[in-house]
Design an enzyme around this catalytic site. Structure first.
Site, PDB file in Angstrom:
ATOM      1  N   ASP A 185       9.461  14.143 -13.735  1.00  0.00           N
ATOM      2  CA  ASP A 185      10.740  14.031 -13.048  1.00  0.00           C
ATOM      3  C   ASP A 185      11.287  15.378 -12.599  1.00  0.00           C
ATOM      4  O   ASP A 185      10.963  16.419 -13.176  1.00  0.00           O
ATOM      5  CB  ASP A 185      11.769  13.362 -13.949  1.00  0.00           C
ATOM      6  CG  ASP A 185      11.496  11.885 -14.154  1.00  0.00           C
ATOM      7  OD1 ASP A 185      10.807  11.292 -13.308  1.00  0.00           O
ATOM      8  OD2 ASP A 185      11.977  11.339 -15.158  1.00  0.00           O
ATOM      9  N   LYS A 186      12.161  15.340 -11.626  1.00  0.00           N
ATOM     10  CA  LYS A 186      12.767  16.537 -11.054  1.00  0.00           C
ATOM     11  C   LYS A 186      13.351  17.456 -12.126  1.00  0.00           C
ATOM     12  O   LYS A 186      13.123  18.670 -12.108  1.00  0.00           O
ATOM     13  CB  LYS A 186      13.860  16.124 -10.071  1.00  0.00           C
ATOM     14  CG  LYS A 186      14.693  17.267  -9.520  1.00  0.00           C
ATOM     15  CD  LYS A 186      15.802  16.741  -8.621  1.00  0.00           C
ATOM     16  CE  LYS A 186      16.705  17.869  -8.142  1.00  0.00           C
ATOM     17  NZ  LYS A 186      17.804  17.367  -7.281  1.00  0.00           N
TER      18      LYS A 186
END
Length: 378
Positions: A185-186
Protein backbone atom coordinates in the site's frame (compact mmCIF):
# COMPACT_ATOMS: atom_id res chain seq x y z
CA UNK A 1 -20.60 13.24 -9.66
CA UNK A 2 -23.01 10.56 -8.40
CA UNK A 3 -22.37 8.40 -5.34
CA UNK A 4 -21.37 5.31 -7.35
CA UNK A 5 -18.74 7.24 -9.29
CA UNK A 6 -17.42 8.83 -6.11
CA UNK A 7 -17.09 5.39 -4.51
CA UNK A 8 -15.25 4.10 -7.56
CA UNK A 9 -12.86 7.06 -7.53
CA UNK A 10 -12.10 6.54 -3.83
CA UNK A 11 -11.56 2.83 -4.46
CA UNK A 12 -9.07 3.45 -7.24
CA UNK A 13 -7.07 5.97 -5.21
CA UNK A 14 -6.97 3.80 -2.08
CA UNK A 15 -5.93 0.60 -3.79
CA UNK A 16 -3.35 1.91 -6.27
CA UNK A 17 -5.94 1.75 -9.04
CA UNK A 18 -6.48 -1.99 -8.87
CA UNK A 19 -9.95 -3.36 -8.28
CA UNK A 20 -9.87 -7.00 -7.28
CA UNK A 21 -12.78 -8.79 -8.91
CA UNK A 22 -14.49 -11.91 -7.61
CA UNK A 23 -13.98 -15.25 -9.36
CA UNK A 24 -15.96 -15.51 -12.57
CA UNK A 25 -16.85 -18.35 -14.90
CA UNK A 26 -16.29 -17.73 -18.61
CA UNK A 27 -17.54 -20.04 -21.33
CA UNK A 28 -15.86 -19.62 -24.71
CA UNK A 29 -15.04 -21.76 -27.74
CA UNK A 30 -16.08 -25.01 -26.10
CA UNK A 31 -14.05 -24.51 -22.93
CA UNK A 32 -14.90 -23.37 -19.43
CA UNK A 33 -12.49 -20.93 -17.85
CA UNK A 34 -12.56 -20.13 -14.14
CA UNK A 35 -10.67 -16.84 -14.12
CA UNK A 36 -9.27 -15.25 -11.00
CA UNK A 37 -7.31 -12.05 -11.45
CA UNK A 38 -5.50 -10.88 -8.35
CA UNK A 39 -3.66 -7.59 -8.07
CA UNK A 40 -3.23 -7.30 -4.34
CA UNK A 41 -1.74 -4.99 -1.87
CA UNK A 42 -0.11 -5.89 1.45
CA UNK A 43 2.25 -8.17 -0.39
CA UNK A 44 -0.29 -10.12 -2.40
CA UNK A 45 1.15 -11.51 -5.61
CA UNK A 46 0.19 -9.87 -8.89
CA UNK A 47 -0.86 -12.68 -11.17
CA UNK A 48 -3.72 -14.09 -13.20
CA UNK A 49 -4.93 -17.60 -12.46
CA UNK A 50 -7.03 -19.46 -15.01
CA UNK A 51 -8.48 -22.95 -14.78
CA UNK A 52 -9.73 -24.49 -18.02
CA UNK A 53 -11.70 -27.66 -18.61
CA UNK A 54 -11.16 -28.89 -22.18
CA UNK A 55 -14.25 -29.93 -24.16
CA UNK A 56 -14.81 -33.66 -24.62
CA UNK A 57 -14.68 -33.32 -28.41
CA UNK A 58 -11.42 -31.39 -28.55
CA UNK A 59 -8.86 -32.52 -31.16
CA UNK A 60 -5.30 -33.24 -30.02
CA UNK A 61 -3.19 -30.06 -30.32
CA UNK A 62 -0.15 -28.44 -28.68
CA UNK A 63 -1.08 -26.67 -25.48
CA UNK A 64 0.55 -23.35 -26.46
CA UNK A 65 -1.47 -23.33 -29.68
CA UNK A 66 -4.63 -24.32 -27.83
CA UNK A 67 -4.27 -21.55 -25.25
CA UNK A 68 -3.27 -18.79 -27.67
CA UNK A 69 -6.30 -19.48 -29.89
CA UNK A 70 -8.74 -19.79 -26.99
CA UNK A 71 -7.61 -16.99 -24.67
CA UNK A 72 -7.22 -13.97 -26.91
CA UNK A 73 -6.12 -11.60 -24.15
CA UNK A 74 -2.93 -13.63 -23.54
CA UNK A 75 -0.01 -13.42 -26.00
CA UNK A 76 1.83 -16.48 -27.28
CA UNK A 77 4.99 -15.18 -25.62
CA UNK A 78 3.32 -15.01 -22.19
CA UNK A 79 2.04 -18.55 -22.64
CA UNK A 80 5.53 -19.81 -23.50
CA UNK A 81 7.04 -17.97 -20.53
CA UNK A 82 4.44 -19.54 -18.25
CA UNK A 83 5.29 -23.00 -19.58
CA UNK A 84 9.05 -22.46 -19.10
CA UNK A 85 8.41 -21.38 -15.52
CA UNK A 86 6.38 -24.52 -14.78
CA UNK A 87 3.23 -22.44 -14.40
CA UNK A 88 1.04 -24.51 -16.73
CA UNK A 89 -0.40 -27.65 -15.15
CA UNK A 90 -2.53 -30.31 -16.77
CA UNK A 91 -4.40 -32.50 -14.31
CA UNK A 92 -2.14 -31.05 -11.58
CA UNK A 93 1.12 -31.93 -13.38
CA UNK A 94 3.40 -29.26 -14.90
CA UNK A 95 3.77 -29.58 -18.67
CA UNK A 96 5.94 -28.05 -21.39
CA UNK A 97 4.61 -25.90 -24.22
CA UNK A 98 4.60 -28.85 -26.65
CA UNK A 99 2.24 -30.96 -24.51
CA UNK A 100 -0.68 -32.26 -26.58
CA UNK A 101 -4.04 -31.28 -25.14
CA UNK A 102 -6.55 -34.12 -24.79
CA UNK A 103 -10.33 -34.12 -24.30
CA UNK A 104 -11.44 -33.41 -20.70
CA UNK A 105 -7.98 -32.23 -19.61
CA UNK A 106 -8.09 -29.77 -16.72
CA UNK A 107 -5.57 -26.98 -17.33
CA UNK A 108 -4.41 -24.62 -14.58
CA UNK A 109 -2.31 -21.60 -15.55
CA UNK A 110 -0.63 -18.84 -13.54
CA UNK A 111 0.33 -15.86 -15.65
CA UNK A 112 2.41 -12.95 -14.46
CA UNK A 113 0.36 -9.78 -14.23
CA UNK A 114 0.04 -8.07 -17.64
CA UNK A 115 2.33 -5.06 -18.10
CA UNK A 116 0.83 -1.59 -17.78
CA UNK A 117 0.18 0.18 -21.06
CA UNK A 118 0.50 3.63 -19.51
CA UNK A 119 3.08 5.94 -21.02
CA UNK A 120 5.34 6.18 -17.99
CA UNK A 121 8.06 8.79 -18.27
CA UNK A 122 11.16 8.81 -16.02
CA UNK A 123 10.93 10.97 -12.89
CA UNK A 124 13.85 11.63 -10.48
CA UNK A 125 12.26 10.10 -7.37
CA UNK A 126 14.70 8.82 -4.70
CA UNK A 127 14.81 5.05 -4.27
CA UNK A 128 16.34 2.95 -1.50
CA UNK A 129 17.70 0.02 -3.53
CA UNK A 130 18.55 -2.94 -1.31
CA UNK A 131 19.66 -5.35 -4.04
CA UNK A 132 19.92 -5.36 -7.83
CA UNK A 133 21.11 -7.72 -10.56
CA UNK A 134 20.21 -8.43 -14.20
CA UNK A 135 16.85 -9.99 -13.28
CA UNK A 136 15.49 -8.43 -10.10
CA UNK A 137 15.62 -5.25 -8.06
CA UNK A 138 14.60 -5.14 -4.39
CA UNK A 139 13.33 -1.80 -3.11
CA UNK A 140 12.83 -0.55 0.45
CA UNK A 141 9.73 1.55 -0.32
CA UNK A 142 9.16 4.80 1.54
CA UNK A 143 5.79 5.94 2.90
CA UNK A 144 3.62 7.93 0.52
CA UNK A 145 4.98 6.30 -2.65
CA UNK A 146 2.26 4.74 -4.81
CA UNK A 147 3.51 1.63 -6.61
CA UNK A 148 1.96 2.18 -10.05
CA UNK A 149 -0.20 4.79 -11.83
CA UNK A 150 -3.90 5.00 -11.08
CA UNK A 151 -6.66 7.55 -10.91
CA UNK A 152 -5.33 10.43 -8.84
CA UNK A 153 -1.74 9.16 -9.07
CA UNK A 154 -0.73 9.28 -12.74
CA UNK A 155 2.75 10.57 -11.86
CA UNK A 156 5.19 10.22 -8.99
CA UNK A 157 4.93 6.42 -8.64
CA UNK A 158 7.49 3.70 -8.08
CA UNK A 159 7.36 2.79 -11.77
CA UNK A 160 8.22 6.37 -12.73
CA UNK A 161 11.15 6.22 -10.31
CA UNK A 162 12.33 2.90 -11.75
CA UNK A 163 12.13 4.26 -15.30
CA UNK A 164 14.44 7.08 -14.23
CA UNK A 165 16.82 4.72 -12.42
CA UNK A 166 17.09 2.39 -15.41
CA UNK A 167 17.62 5.33 -17.77
CA UNK A 168 20.34 6.88 -15.61
CA UNK A 169 22.18 3.58 -15.18
CA UNK A 170 21.76 2.78 -18.90
CA UNK A 171 20.11 -0.56 -18.27
CA UNK A 172 18.42 -2.41 -21.09
CA UNK A 173 15.19 -3.35 -19.31
CA UNK A 174 12.59 -4.93 -21.61
CA UNK A 175 9.81 -2.40 -21.00
CA UNK A 176 11.99 0.39 -19.44
CA UNK A 177 9.98 0.38 -16.17
CA UNK A 178 10.32 -3.15 -14.82
CA UNK A 179 7.66 -5.79 -14.14
CA UNK A 180 5.61 -5.77 -10.95
CA UNK A 181 5.31 -9.03 -9.07
CA UNK A 182 3.42 -7.69 -6.05
CA UNK A 183 2.78 -4.40 -4.34
CA UNK A 184 2.35 -2.83 -0.93
CA UNK A 185 0.00 0.00 0.00
CA UNK A 186 0.91 3.64 -0.53
CA UNK A 187 1.49 4.32 3.18
CA UNK A 188 3.03 0.95 4.02
CA UNK A 189 6.82 0.99 4.04
CA UNK A 190 9.32 -1.77 3.39
CA UNK A 191 10.54 -4.41 1.02
CA UNK A 192 9.20 -5.32 -2.39
CA UNK A 193 10.72 -6.94 -5.47
CA UNK A 194 10.39 -5.91 -9.12
CA UNK A 195 11.76 -7.90 -12.05
CA UNK A 196 13.53 -6.65 -15.16
CA UNK A 197 12.08 -9.14 -17.60
CA UNK A 198 8.83 -11.00 -18.08
CA UNK A 199 10.36 -14.45 -17.60
CA UNK A 200 11.58 -13.58 -14.11
CA UNK A 201 8.20 -12.00 -13.35
CA UNK A 202 6.38 -15.17 -14.38
CA UNK A 203 8.56 -17.36 -12.16
CA UNK A 204 8.15 -15.14 -9.11
CA UNK A 205 4.40 -14.83 -9.75
CA UNK A 206 4.15 -18.61 -9.35
CA UNK A 207 5.99 -18.39 -6.00
CA UNK A 208 3.44 -15.86 -4.79
CA UNK A 209 0.61 -18.04 -6.06
CA UNK A 210 2.06 -21.07 -4.25
CA UNK A 211 2.57 -19.02 -1.04
CA UNK A 212 6.27 -19.94 -0.94
CA UNK A 213 7.39 -16.30 -0.62
CA UNK A 214 8.79 -15.47 2.84
CA UNK A 215 7.00 -12.41 4.23
CA UNK A 216 7.22 -10.76 7.65
CA UNK A 217 5.65 -7.46 8.67
CA UNK A 218 5.95 -5.34 11.80
CA UNK A 219 2.94 -3.34 12.93
CA UNK A 220 2.02 -1.21 15.93
CA UNK A 221 -1.57 -1.95 16.93
CA UNK A 222 -3.99 -0.73 19.58
CA UNK A 223 -4.45 -2.75 22.76
CA UNK A 224 -2.70 -5.54 24.62
CA UNK A 225 -2.93 -9.30 24.01
CA UNK A 226 -3.59 -12.13 26.45
CA UNK A 227 -1.40 -14.50 24.45
CA UNK A 228 2.06 -14.10 22.96
CA UNK A 229 1.07 -15.35 19.51
CA UNK A 230 -1.92 -16.54 17.55
CA UNK A 231 -3.61 -16.92 14.17
CA UNK A 232 -6.46 -14.96 12.59
CA UNK A 233 -8.67 -16.86 10.14
CA UNK A 234 -11.50 -15.20 8.25
CA UNK A 235 -12.44 -14.60 4.63
CA UNK A 236 -11.73 -11.10 3.35
CA UNK A 237 -13.88 -9.29 0.82
CA UNK A 238 -14.79 -5.76 -0.09
CA UNK A 239 -17.09 -3.97 2.34
CA UNK A 240 -20.67 -3.54 1.19
CA UNK A 241 -20.94 -0.15 2.92
CA UNK A 242 -17.53 1.35 2.06
CA UNK A 243 -15.79 0.22 -1.12
CA UNK A 244 -12.48 1.58 0.11
CA UNK A 245 -12.39 -0.91 2.98
CA UNK A 246 -12.15 -4.67 3.19
CA UNK A 247 -14.35 -6.65 5.57
CA UNK A 248 -13.76 -9.96 7.34
CA UNK A 249 -16.42 -12.62 6.80
CA UNK A 250 -15.59 -15.14 9.56
CA UNK A 251 -18.01 -17.81 8.42
CA UNK A 252 -16.85 -17.80 4.82
CA UNK A 253 -20.12 -16.51 3.41
CA UNK A 254 -18.27 -14.03 1.19
CA UNK A 255 -14.76 -13.02 0.26
CA UNK A 256 -11.67 -15.20 -0.06
CA UNK A 257 -9.79 -17.28 2.48
CA UNK A 258 -7.28 -15.30 4.51
CA UNK A 259 -4.90 -16.52 7.22
CA UNK A 260 -2.64 -14.25 9.28
CA UNK A 261 -0.21 -15.37 11.98
CA UNK A 262 0.85 -12.84 14.63
CA UNK A 263 3.42 -12.73 17.41
CA UNK A 264 3.99 -10.11 20.11
CA UNK A 265 7.37 -8.39 19.88
CA UNK A 266 6.98 -5.63 22.47
CA UNK A 267 4.16 -4.58 24.82
CA UNK A 268 3.40 -1.00 25.81
CA UNK A 269 0.15 -1.61 27.67
CA UNK A 270 -2.11 0.48 25.48
CA UNK A 271 -0.47 -0.53 22.19
CA UNK A 272 1.57 -3.53 21.05
CA UNK A 273 4.31 -4.05 18.47
CA UNK A 274 3.57 -7.27 16.59
CA UNK A 275 5.14 -9.38 13.88
CA UNK A 276 2.78 -10.67 11.19
CA UNK A 277 3.30 -13.59 8.82
CA UNK A 278 0.95 -13.86 5.88
CA UNK A 279 -0.18 -17.28 4.72
CA UNK A 280 -2.36 -15.65 2.08
CA UNK A 281 -2.12 -12.26 0.39
CA UNK A 282 -5.47 -10.50 0.40
CA UNK A 283 -6.01 -6.79 -0.04
CA UNK A 284 -5.44 -4.97 3.29
CA UNK A 285 -5.13 -8.37 4.98
CA UNK A 286 -3.20 -7.29 8.08
CA UNK A 287 -5.21 -4.09 8.45
CA UNK A 288 -8.60 -5.80 8.08
CA UNK A 289 -7.73 -8.83 10.24
CA UNK A 290 -6.30 -6.61 12.99
CA UNK A 291 -9.43 -4.47 13.05
CA UNK A 292 -11.59 -7.61 13.09
CA UNK A 293 -10.02 -8.89 16.34
CA UNK A 294 -10.28 -5.47 17.98
CA UNK A 295 -6.68 -4.32 17.46
CA UNK A 296 -6.63 -1.80 14.56
CA UNK A 297 -3.27 -0.54 13.37
CA UNK A 298 -2.08 2.59 15.15
CA UNK A 299 -3.20 5.68 13.17
CA UNK A 300 -4.95 3.61 10.47
CA UNK A 301 -7.70 6.08 9.52
CA UNK A 302 -9.45 3.68 7.14
CA UNK A 303 -9.90 1.02 9.83
CA UNK A 304 -10.58 3.22 12.85
CA UNK A 305 -7.09 3.37 14.31
CA UNK A 306 -6.66 7.14 14.10
CA UNK A 307 -8.45 7.82 17.41
CA UNK A 308 -7.63 6.90 21.00
CA UNK A 309 -8.88 3.36 21.53
CA UNK A 310 -6.92 2.44 24.66
CA UNK A 311 -5.45 4.50 27.48
CA UNK A 312 -6.42 7.21 29.94
CA UNK A 313 -8.65 10.29 29.80
CA UNK A 314 -5.86 12.63 30.90
CA UNK A 315 -5.28 15.59 28.59
CA UNK A 316 -1.53 14.91 28.64
CA UNK A 317 -2.14 11.42 27.29
CA UNK A 318 -4.31 12.83 24.50
CA UNK A 319 -1.53 15.26 23.63
CA UNK A 320 0.97 12.39 23.67
CA UNK A 321 -1.13 10.44 21.13
CA UNK A 322 -1.60 13.53 18.96
CA UNK A 323 2.17 14.00 18.91
CA UNK A 324 2.65 10.37 17.85
CA UNK A 325 0.13 10.81 15.03
CA UNK A 326 1.97 13.94 13.85
CA UNK A 327 5.30 12.12 13.79
CA UNK A 328 3.79 9.22 11.84
CA UNK A 329 0.76 10.48 9.85
CA UNK A 330 0.02 7.02 8.42
CA UNK A 331 -0.78 3.51 9.54
CA UNK A 332 2.08 1.82 11.41
CA UNK A 333 2.89 -1.06 9.05
CA UNK A 334 6.30 -2.05 7.67
CA UNK A 335 7.28 -4.93 5.36
CA UNK A 336 10.38 -5.99 7.29
CA UNK A 337 11.43 -9.30 5.69
CA UNK A 338 11.18 -10.63 2.14
CA UNK A 339 12.51 -13.92 0.83
CA UNK A 340 12.20 -15.73 -2.48
CA UNK A 341 14.03 -18.15 -4.78
CA UNK A 342 15.95 -16.24 -7.44
CA UNK A 343 14.22 -16.78 -10.82
CA UNK A 344 17.48 -17.44 -12.68
CA UNK A 345 20.05 -18.81 -10.24
CA UNK A 346 17.65 -20.77 -8.03
CA UNK A 347 19.41 -19.33 -4.99
CA UNK A 348 17.36 -18.52 -1.90
CA UNK A 349 17.39 -14.76 -1.35
CA UNK A 350 16.51 -13.16 2.00
CA UNK A 351 16.30 -9.44 2.81
CA UNK A 352 15.62 -7.51 6.01
CA UNK A 353 14.72 -3.84 6.37
CA UNK A 354 15.06 -1.67 9.45
CA UNK A 355 11.96 0.13 10.68
CA UNK A 356 11.57 3.61 9.13
CA UNK A 357 12.42 6.72 11.16
CA UNK A 358 8.83 7.79 11.83
CA UNK A 359 7.88 4.38 13.21
CA UNK A 360 11.10 4.18 15.24
CA UNK A 361 10.46 7.60 16.78
CA UNK A 362 6.92 6.63 17.78
CA UNK A 363 8.15 3.40 19.38
CA UNK A 364 10.77 5.35 21.34
CA UNK A 365 8.08 7.72 22.58
CA UNK A 366 6.03 4.73 23.76
CA UNK A 367 9.05 3.24 25.54
CA UNK A 368 9.65 6.54 27.33
CA UNK A 369 5.96 6.82 28.21
CA UNK A 370 5.88 3.26 29.56
CA UNK A 371 8.93 3.88 31.77
CA UNK A 372 7.40 7.06 33.19
CA UNK A 373 4.10 5.29 33.78
CA UNK A 374 5.77 2.41 35.61
CA UNK A 375 7.73 4.82 37.84
CA UNK A 376 4.55 6.70 38.65
CA UNK A 377 2.74 3.48 39.59
CA UNK A 378 5.62 2.41 41.84
Amino acid sequence: MNDDLMELEDDLVENDGEIVEEDEIIESDGIIVEATEQGMSEDGGMYEHMRITVDGGQDTVRIDTFLSTRIHSISRNRIQNAAKAGNILVNDVAVKQNYKVKPNDVISIVFSYPPRESDIKPEPIPLDIVYEDDDVIVINKQAGLVVHPAHGNFTGTLLHALAYHFEQTQQNVENHIGYLVHRIDKDTTGLMVVTKNETAQTILAKQFFDHTIHRRYNALVWGDFDEDEGTIVGNIGRSQSNRRRMTVYPFGEQGKEAITHWKVLERFGYVTLNEYRLETGRTHQIRAHSQFIGHPLFNDALYGGDVILKGTTFSKYKQFIDNCFKIMPRHALHAKELGFVHPTTGKEMMFTSELPDDMTQVLEKWRTYLKARNLFEE
